[in-house]
Every structure is written in C-alpha cells, then in structure tokens.
Scaffold this motif. Sequence first.
Motif, PDB file in Angstrom:
ATOM      1  N   ASN A  93      20.174  42.191  36.357  1.00  0.00           N
ATOM      2  CA  ASN A  93      18.993  42.911  36.197  1.00  0.00           C
ATOM      3  C   ASN A  93      18.947  43.915  37.411  1.00  0.00           C
ATOM      4  O   ASN A  93      18.499  45.066  37.477  1.00  0.00           O
ATOM      5  CB  ASN A  93      17.602  42.436  35.850  1.00  0.00           C
ATOM      6  N   THR A  96      21.752  46.341  37.554  1.00  0.00           N
ATOM      7  CA  THR A  96      21.575  47.410  36.454  1.00  0.00           C
ATOM      8  C   THR A  96      20.197  48.359  36.961  1.00  0.00           C
ATOM      9  O   THR A  96      20.439  49.674  36.712  1.00  0.00           O
ATOM     10  CB  THR A  96      21.249  46.501  35.024  1.00  0.00           C
ATOM     11  N   TYR A  99      21.535  50.603  39.668  1.00  0.00           N
ATOM     12  CA  TYR A  99      22.529  51.618  38.983  1.00  0.00           C
ATOM     13  C   TYR A  99      21.764  52.608  38.281  1.00  0.00           C
ATOM     14  O   TYR A  99      22.279  53.834  38.420  1.00  0.00           O
ATOM     15  CB  TYR A  99      23.376  50.857  38.125  1.00  0.00           C
ATOM     16  N   ALA A 100      20.806  52.166  37.714  1.00  0.00           N
ATOM     17  CA  ALA A 100      19.965  53.172  36.845  1.00  0.00           C
ATOM     18  C   ALA A 100      19.292  54.252  37.911  1.00  0.00           C
ATOM     19  O   ALA A 100      19.181  55.651  37.551  1.00  0.00           O
ATOM     20  CB  ALA A 100      19.062  52.699  36.122  1.00  0.00           C
ATOM     21  N   ARG A 189      31.057  54.008  27.069  1.00  0.00           N
ATOM     22  CA  ARG A 189      31.063  52.568  27.307  1.00  0.00           C
ATOM     23  C   ARG A 189      32.042  51.903  26.374  1.00  0.00           C
ATOM     24  O   ARG A 189      31.645  52.457  24.937  1.00  0.00           O
ATOM     25  CB  ARG A 189      29.759  52.148  27.335  1.00  0.00           C
ATOM     26  N   HIS A 196      32.032  40.923  25.644  1.00  0.00           N
ATOM     27  CA  HIS A 196      30.788  41.128  25.974  1.00  0.00           C
ATOM     28  C   HIS A 196      29.526  40.291  25.226  1.00  0.00           C
ATOM     29  O   HIS A 196      28.736  40.337  25.704  1.00  0.00           O
ATOM     30  CB  HIS A 196      30.423  42.584  25.684  1.00  0.00           C
ATOM     31  N   GLN A 209      20.382  43.447  26.908  1.00  0.00           N
ATOM     32  CA  GLN A 209      21.262  44.025  27.621  1.00  0.00           C
ATOM     33  C   GLN A 209      21.934  45.255  27.183  1.00  0.00           C
ATOM     34  O   GLN A 209      22.379  46.226  27.777  1.00  0.00           O
ATOM     35  CB  GLN A 209      22.467  43.157  28.094  1.00  0.00           C
ATOM     36  N   LEU A 210      22.268  45.170  25.790  1.00  0.00           N
ATOM     37  CA  LEU A 210      22.966  46.061  24.984  1.00  0.00           C
ATOM     38  C   LEU A 210      22.004  47.359  24.986  1.00  0.00           C
ATOM     39  O   LEU A 210      22.495  48.435  25.281  1.00  0.00           O
ATOM     40  CB  LEU A 210      23.246  45.726  23.584  1.00  0.00           C
ATOM     41  N   LYS A 212      19.661  48.274  27.189  1.00  0.00           N
ATOM     42  CA  LYS A 212      19.365  48.784  28.137  1.00  0.00           C
ATOM     43  C   LYS A 212      20.511  49.630  28.662  1.00  0.00           C
ATOM     44  O   LYS A 212      20.456  50.745  29.180  1.00  0.00           O
ATOM     45  CB  LYS A 212      18.947  47.900  29.327  1.00  0.00           C
ATOM     46  N   GLN A 213      21.749  49.264  28.505  1.00  0.00           N
ATOM     47  CA  GLN A 213      22.947  49.820  28.890  1.00  0.00           C
ATOM     48  C   GLN A 213      23.156  51.230  28.129  1.00  0.00           C
ATOM     49  O   GLN A 213      23.357  52.190  28.788  1.00  0.00           O
ATOM     50  CB  GLN A 213      24.350  49.151  28.543  1.00  0.00           C
ATOM     51  N   VAL A 216      20.417  53.593  29.496  1.00  0.00           N
ATOM     52  CA  VAL A 216      20.811  54.001  30.660  1.00  0.00           C
ATOM     53  C   VAL A 216      21.742  55.010  30.689  1.00  0.00           C
ATOM     54  O   VAL A 216      21.627  56.269  31.474  1.00  0.00           O
ATOM     55  CB  VAL A 216      21.153  52.910  31.747  1.00  0.00           C
ATOM     56  N   VAL A 217      22.830  54.883  30.041  1.00  0.00           N
ATOM     57  CA  VAL A 217      23.743  55.933  29.929  1.00  0.00           C
ATOM     58  C   VAL A 217      23.362  57.252  29.190  1.00  0.00           C
ATOM     59  O   VAL A 217      23.433  58.298  29.529  1.00  0.00           O
ATOM     60  CB  VAL A 217      25.032  55.510  29.105  1.00  0.00           C
TER      61      VAL A 217
END
Length: 385
Positions: A93, A96, A99-100, A189, A196, A209-210, A212-213, A216-217
């Motif tokens: 976290n 992540t 990175y965000a 991604r 994963h 997590q999925l 959130k990723q 973010v993208v």
Amino acid sequence: MSRTAPLLLLLLLIDPPVFGAVDVSGPAEFKGEHGEEVKDDLWLSGAQEMQGLAQLSWEYMQDLQCWLWPEKCEDKKNHMEWSWRSFGWDSLNLLTDWYAKVLESGDFTRNSINNNLTGLQWDLERRVHGQHLAVRQILTSLERFLHENNQQKTLVLSFHGWTGTGKNLAARIITENLYQDGQRSPCTRVFIPQLHFPHPSHVEAYKVQLRKQIEVVSSACAQPLFVFDEADKLPAALLQSLFPLLHPEETQDARSIFIFLSGVGASMINEVALNFWRAGRHRQEITLDDIDRPLRAEISQSKDQSLTHQLWIKDLISEFVPFLPLERCHVKLCAKDAIEARGLAYSERALESVIQELVFVPKEEKIFSAQGCKQVAQRINFMKL
C-alpha cells in the motif's frame, strides 16, 4: 517480513540531507540583453517536476522511517490506508500510494500515447498470421473508438480462440502502436491469473488491489489499456470488483480499453474452420457472421460462471474477436519470424523440421496445429539451423 521489505529498506540508504536541501521554488529568472526578465524554461525544462518528485519522495521517506521505527518518530504521519501494526499488505500500500502521488505530481504520461493506427495495421497484417477476421475486427473497433466523436468511453474487446493462435501477440502489437513504451507504458497493465491472482484464499485482497491499480492508471492517463490474459481462469469472486470498472462513469475522464483473452468458444471456432476446409472452401471466405452468431449462442448457453459469460449477460462486451486455428503454412511463417528475430537465415529445410515436431489435428486430416505457434520458438532454440 514481506517480500517488499528489502526494497523499502534499500530506500532508507539514500542520504536524507540531499533531499532535505532541495529547493522547490519555481524556474530561475535572469535579465536578458535589454534588461527584461526572462524565465529559463528551456534550460530548466523538467527541473521543477524533478524537484517536486524529490521532495515528495523525501516526505514519504520520513513517513516510512516513522512507520518502521515508531519509537524514534515524534510526529507520526499516519496515511489513511497505512497501518502501523502490520507489515504485509501495508508495504505494498505504501509503494502504491507513493506511486499514485508521483503520477499526480507531474504529467508522467505526457507523450506516452501514440495511437499509430497505420503502424497497427501494418504490424497486425504482417505478424499475426492466418487471422484475417481478428485483424479486421481489431482495426475497425479501435479506429471507430479512437476517431469517432461519440459518447463511448469504454471499449471492451473479447479475444477468443485456441492456444497459440495469436491472441497475446495481437494484444502486444496493440500496446506497441497505441503507446510509446508498449506494455511498459504507465498507461497499460497486463494481468495474468496465475501470476497476479494465484491464491483463491486471497481474493478479497486481490479485489482491492485490482480496483486500486485500475483507478490509479485511469486517473493518470487519458487512455488507459488493461489486458487480462486467460480471462476464463480469473477467480469468479474477482468479477464482482471488475464489472463496475467497465462502466464509463467509473473511468472519470479517461477513455479506457479492456482486452480479455479467452479460450471460451475455441472449439466452436475450430469447427467452423474445419467445416469450411471439408467443404473445399478457403479460410479467407469465413466471415464474422459465420462465427459471431454461433459464438454468442455458445456463450449465452454456457452453464459455467466464466468471465465471458458474465460479461455477455451484462452486455459489457463491445466486440467479439475470433482467432482461427492455424494451418501448416501459418506455423511456417511463425517459424520464419522466430528465426529472423534471432538474426539467422532460414531455409525451407529448417521450416519443415519445425513442422515435423508439432502435433496436428484432427487425427484423420491433421490440418490444424494443436498448439498453434506457441511452441515454435522453443523448438527453434534446440535446432541446428
């Protein structure tokens, strides 16, 4: 301690005073030849962004030190999603979250989107062998999505076909031509179930997590692209978090592209191709109508809870893209590509040697490669050319 702990500890080796002394003021100003004030934007192009990144990283470094050694930290900055009691998921976290923030602090996706449809057509027609239907469907769908001025903000392509028929290759070619860095672009991604989402007991964590990723993208890129390999093997419970992300309102201002690779319906596609062959008709005569209707019927009548079936029920698939089984001539072309990629000269004898090592079906006719071009590259590694 989690696997990411060594990486986080390495970050602590950075000398803090270097970042602490960063000047995050704006671009320097100086006097020109006639006394006017001139901002040195050309000389300092990108400097302010790098200074901001360094300052942001140093702030997170301080937070990380407090997180690891709270007894030595007077002012604990407790981020909303961090917990000071555990070290497992929280380390992920932290990275992540950092990175965000990095993506938010500067336009790191600038100039990342190419949308080179001419190059896309050239590469698909030259490198994806024996797939006239898939090539046409991909080009038509992407050109319409990228160029037409409509309200469609999410494109969902569902690739169907036997293993080794070019689904992964086509997806990679798409990313190479739509984005400057291909699959390494911050706008793309690729998700692989076995890599994963390997443990069914961790599905709840995977869902968080999925989502959130993807968020973010999507928030950092105007045109994010997500590829799900072997989508028919995704955990069923994971679908609950995936479906809402396919709706336009969930992507904010982004125009998202989702590509799902699946083996669902492959047997039906192969049967259509075999029937054409047995009738003495060329595979180029196969049209989308010949496959699209039977494919949709098979998916709608499916009794399992596969991703494709669920997407079809919710009417979330924009286009079905069928990949036909590959014949001997197509496998030869794959072998030729693989040999040339190694900088070697190929011969007809070498290509025939590759063919002899593969299995072809049905048992009587032996028309289609049982694994397409999937094992061609591996076979060449052990051959003397």
